[in-house]
Design a protein around this motif. Structure first.
Motif, short mmCIF file in Angstrom:
data_model
loop_
_atom_site.label_atom_id
_atom_site.label_comp_id
_atom_site.label_asym_id
_atom_site.label_seq_id
_atom_site.Cartn_x
_atom_site.Cartn_y
_atom_site.Cartn_z
N ASN A 7 0.81 -1.22 0.00
CA ASN A 7 0.00 0.00 0.00
C ASN A 7 0.85 1.27 0.00
OD1 ASN A 7 -2.43 1.29 -0.22
ND2 ASN A 7 -2.74 1.43 1.98
N THR A 12 1.78 -2.19 -7.04
CA THR A 12 0.98 -2.70 -8.14
C THR A 12 -0.51 -2.55 -7.78
OG1 THR A 12 2.70 -4.32 -8.57
CG2 THR A 12 0.55 -4.74 -9.54
N ALA A 13 -1.25 -1.96 -8.68
CA ALA A 13 -2.68 -1.71 -8.42
C ALA A 13 -3.50 -2.95 -8.77
CB ALA A 13 -3.13 -0.51 -9.23
N THR A 15 -6.12 -4.44 -7.35
CA THR A 15 -7.58 -4.31 -7.31
C THR A 15 -8.10 -3.59 -8.55
OG1 THR A 15 -7.48 -4.25 -4.91
CG2 THR A 15 -9.52 -3.52 -5.90
N ALA A 16 -7.42 -2.53 -8.95
CA ALA A 16 -7.83 -1.78 -10.14
C ALA A 16 -7.67 -2.64 -11.40
CB ALA A 16 -7.03 -0.49 -10.27
N PRO A 40 -8.59 6.48 -7.98
CA PRO A 40 -7.51 6.48 -6.98
C PRO A 40 -8.00 7.05 -5.65
CG PRO A 40 -7.05 8.04 -8.76
CD PRO A 40 -8.31 7.33 -9.10
N LEU A 45 -3.42 5.80 -9.84
CA LEU A 45 -3.47 4.54 -10.58
C LEU A 45 -2.75 4.74 -11.89
CD1 LEU A 45 -7.19 3.51 -10.05
CD2 LEU A 45 -5.18 2.51 -8.98
#
Length: 46
Positions: A7, A12-13, A15-16, A40, A45
Motif C-alpha cells: 500500500n 501494483t494496483a 484491485t484496479a 484512486p 493509478l
C-alpha cells in the motif's frame, strides 16, 4: 519495487487491474450492470 503489495504509491494496483478485467469481460458478455472503474484513493493509478 521490492515489495509491491504494501500500500505504497509505487505498488501494483491489483484491485484496479482486477476491476478492469471484470469490466472488460462483462462488456464482452454484453451485461447491463457493468461497474465503474476504480478511482484512486490515497495515491494514483497507472
Amino acid at each position: 519495487m521490492q515489495d509491491p503489495f504494501r500500500n505504497k504509491p509505487t505498488d501494483t494496483a491489483v484491485t484496479a487491474i482486477a476491476r478492469t478485467i471484470e469490466i472488460n469481460i462483462m462488456q464482452v458478455l454484453q451485461e447491463e450492470d457493468v461497474p465503474k472503474p476504480l478511482a484512486p484513493e490515497n495515491y494514483y493509478l497507472m
